[in-house]
Design a protein around this motif. Structure first.
Motif, mmCIF file in Angstrom:
data_model
loop_
_atom_site.group_PDB
_atom_site.id
_atom_site.type_symbol
_atom_site.label_atom_id
_atom_site.label_comp_id
_atom_site.label_asym_id
_atom_site.label_seq_id
_atom_site.Cartn_x
_atom_site.Cartn_y
_atom_site.Cartn_z
ATOM 1 N N THR A 28 5.233 -16.074 3.511
ATOM 2 C CA THR A 28 4.366 -15.414 2.453
ATOM 3 C C THR A 28 5.376 -14.076 2.021
ATOM 4 O OG1 THR A 28 3.517 -14.056 4.374
ATOM 5 C CG2 THR A 28 2.324 -15.800 3.593
ATOM 6 N N ALA A 29 4.942 -13.427 0.947
ATOM 7 C CA ALA A 29 5.490 -12.251 0.720
ATOM 8 C C ALA A 29 5.787 -11.219 1.611
ATOM 9 C CB ALA A 29 5.047 -11.883 -0.825
ATOM 10 N N GLU A 56 6.805 -16.624 -8.798
ATOM 11 C CA GLU A 56 5.563 -15.333 -8.718
ATOM 12 C C GLU A 56 5.759 -14.912 -7.073
ATOM 13 O OE1 GLU A 56 1.939 -17.213 -8.851
ATOM 14 O OE2 GLU A 56 2.100 -17.871 -10.932
ATOM 15 N N LEU A 57 6.319 -15.946 -6.170
ATOM 16 C CA LEU A 57 6.447 -15.377 -4.985
ATOM 17 C C LEU A 57 7.547 -14.441 -4.900
ATOM 18 C CD1 LEU A 57 5.747 -15.358 -1.856
ATOM 19 C CD2 LEU A 57 6.924 -17.624 -1.598
ATOM 20 N N GLN A 59 8.729 -12.413 -7.299
ATOM 21 C CA GLN A 59 8.359 -11.139 -7.768
ATOM 22 C C GLN A 59 7.261 -10.440 -6.751
ATOM 23 O OE1 GLN A 59 6.911 -12.502 -11.716
ATOM 24 N NE2 GLN A 59 9.006 -12.517 -12.441
ATOM 25 N N GLU A 60 6.270 -11.104 -6.327
ATOM 26 C CA GLU A 60 5.557 -10.367 -5.180
ATOM 27 C C GLU A 60 6.327 -9.713 -3.953
ATOM 28 O OE1 GLU A 60 2.492 -10.038 -5.483
ATOM 29 O OE2 GLU A 60 2.134 -8.940 -3.451
ATOM 30 N N THR A 61 7.293 -10.511 -3.574
ATOM 31 C CA THR A 61 8.160 -9.847 -2.501
ATOM 32 C C THR A 61 8.875 -8.806 -2.989
ATOM 33 O OG1 THR A 61 8.410 -12.423 -1.682
ATOM 34 C CG2 THR A 61 9.904 -10.713 -0.635
ATOM 35 N N LYS A 63 8.094 -6.659 -4.886
ATOM 36 C CA LYS A 63 7.211 -5.331 -5.142
ATOM 37 C C LYS A 63 6.986 -4.780 -3.726
ATOM 38 C CE LYS A 63 3.743 -7.157 -8.604
ATOM 39 N NZ LYS A 63 2.896 -8.110 -8.746
ATOM 40 N N ARG A 64 7.261 -5.513 -2.690
ATOM 41 C CA ARG A 64 6.967 -5.089 -1.247
ATOM 42 C C ARG A 64 8.124 -4.470 -0.607
ATOM 43 N NH1 ARG A 64 2.516 -7.802 1.539
ATOM 44 N NH2 ARG A 64 0.965 -8.672 -0.030
#
Ligand code: FMN
Length: 357
Positions: A28-29, A56-57, A59-61, A63-64
């Motif tokens: 997961t991210a 998507e994954l 980009q989500e990662t 962000k974190r």
């Protein structure tokens, strides 16, 4: 303790600890970003991901974390072409399993995502570290990625496979011992020839390649890390140990099995995917025992068992799920990544300072 070495400098990370890319929803991210935020290298297991999902994954990662992370891809051979009779025979073998699971869903075929399309996403998203298993990218792809300053990590299960990675221009190589969970990356030699333990394999590879070696297989704690570095590795890649972390997307029953079952309970089976992989024995592997050699090659069998594995997840039935795990099961823990990373570093310090006491 000073951790900086050729590998950490190359990858831009603080500690030589890499979380294995694990395909199938584990990475997961949250898992990937927390490993990177803690100073290791998080890795997305993108093997089965469609380009859009992968984008998507990533980009989500991002962000974190603003730290480096990697993406792991599969080098797929030509998919085997089976006759209708062969596919129907494979379906017939799986019928008793469907009956036990109380499902009559048709077992359908499919196709793996194209690595070239995944790479386009990675380049657009400016992923700077890519890792590969089941083979080595072709010369043209390597040239193109290097031209864009992408760092390339290969996978090997024998000295000869590691030499091929080195010669092809990979920047580092993951060396997987036979203790490792999941599918190993054997590509040049037979699977039986590649059945070498981490302890024997790592130093032999170190003696024969010029690129940093990353040890994998059965490494679960600080002792495993120190041992790997003593054998000449410049870093470690851990799968099972991160699978049971709280942020991992591993199915709760998969995590529970890894946390509770013993080192004697993993086996190598072809029956879920058509390619040998290490995981826990269960009712599925027991029922498929006599068909180990005659199930279709990967990825055909992987597709045929897909709905069975999905149904098992929905039913909360671990007996028909693929429970990939390495042999270090008794050492697994259910911590947050941040706490797990802290624990690893403390153990490394303790182990290193007590080595010759
Ligand atoms: C659940 C699971 C899934 C895995 N999926 C992949 C994968 O997609 N790509 C890959 O290169 N290795 C994969 N592996 C193997 C890891 O890269 C690594 O070699 C292995 O986990 C090391 O052994 P350990 O599990 O004892 O730490 C997987 C391992 C596990 C446990």
């Amino acid at each position: 303790m000073l951790y900086a070495n050729t590998l950490t400098k190359m990858l831009g990370i603080e500690y030589p600890i890499i979380q294995a890319g694990m395909a199938g929803g584990v990475t997961t991210a949250a898992l990937v970003s927390e490993v990177s935020n803690a100073g290791g290298l998080g890795m997305i297991g993108a093997g089965y991901m469609k380009p859009e999902q992968l984008r998507e994954l990533i980009q989500e990662t991002k962000k974190r974390t603003d730290k480096p992370f990697a993406v792991n891809l599969f080098i797929n051979e030509e998919e085997p072409i089976l006759t209708n009779e062969e596919v129907n025979e494979a379906r017939r073998i799986l019928k008793p399993i469907q009956q036990e699971l109380d499902t009559a869903e048709e077992l359908v075929l499919g196709h793996l995502p194209k690595m070239e399309e995944q790479i386009e996403v990675l380049l657009k998203e400016k992923v700077e570290i890519m890792s590969f298993t089941f083979g080595i990218p072709n010369e043209q792809t390597i040239h193109r990625l290097k031209h864009q300053d992408v760092l390339l990590i290969g996978t090997a299960t024998t000295v000869d496979e590691a030499i091929l990675n080195d010669k092809a221009g990979m920047d580092a190589v993951v060396v997987q011992g036979f203790e490792a969970g999941g599918h190993r990356g054997t590509f040049e030699q037979s699977f039986d020839e590649g059945m070498i333990g981490t302890m024997a394999l790592v130093p032999q590879v170190v003696d024969h390649v010029h690129i940093p070696v990353i040890a994998a297989g059965g490494i679960m704690d600080g002792r495993g890390i120190v041992a790997s570095m003593a054998l000449g590795a410049r870093g470690v890649q851990m799968g099972s140990a991160f699978l049971t972390c709280q942020e991992s997307g591993g199915n709760p029953l998969h995590k529970k099995a890894t946390l509770e079952r013993k080192e004697t309970e993993t086996i190598i089976t072809r029956s879920f995917s058509g390619k040998p992989a290490r995981g826990f024995q269960n009712r599925f592997t027991e029922m498929m025992k006599d068909h180990e050699t005659n199930v279709p090659e990967y990825p055909v069998q992987n597709y045929l068992t897909n709905s069975i594995r999905q149904r098992a997840k929905e039913a909360g039935n671990a007996e028909f799920m693929s429970l990939w795990s390495g042999q270090g099961t008794r050492l697994s823990e259910n911590l947050t990544v941040a706490n797990f990373m802290k624990k690893l570093l403390t153990e490394v310090n303790e182990t290193a300072s007590n080595l010759f006491r």
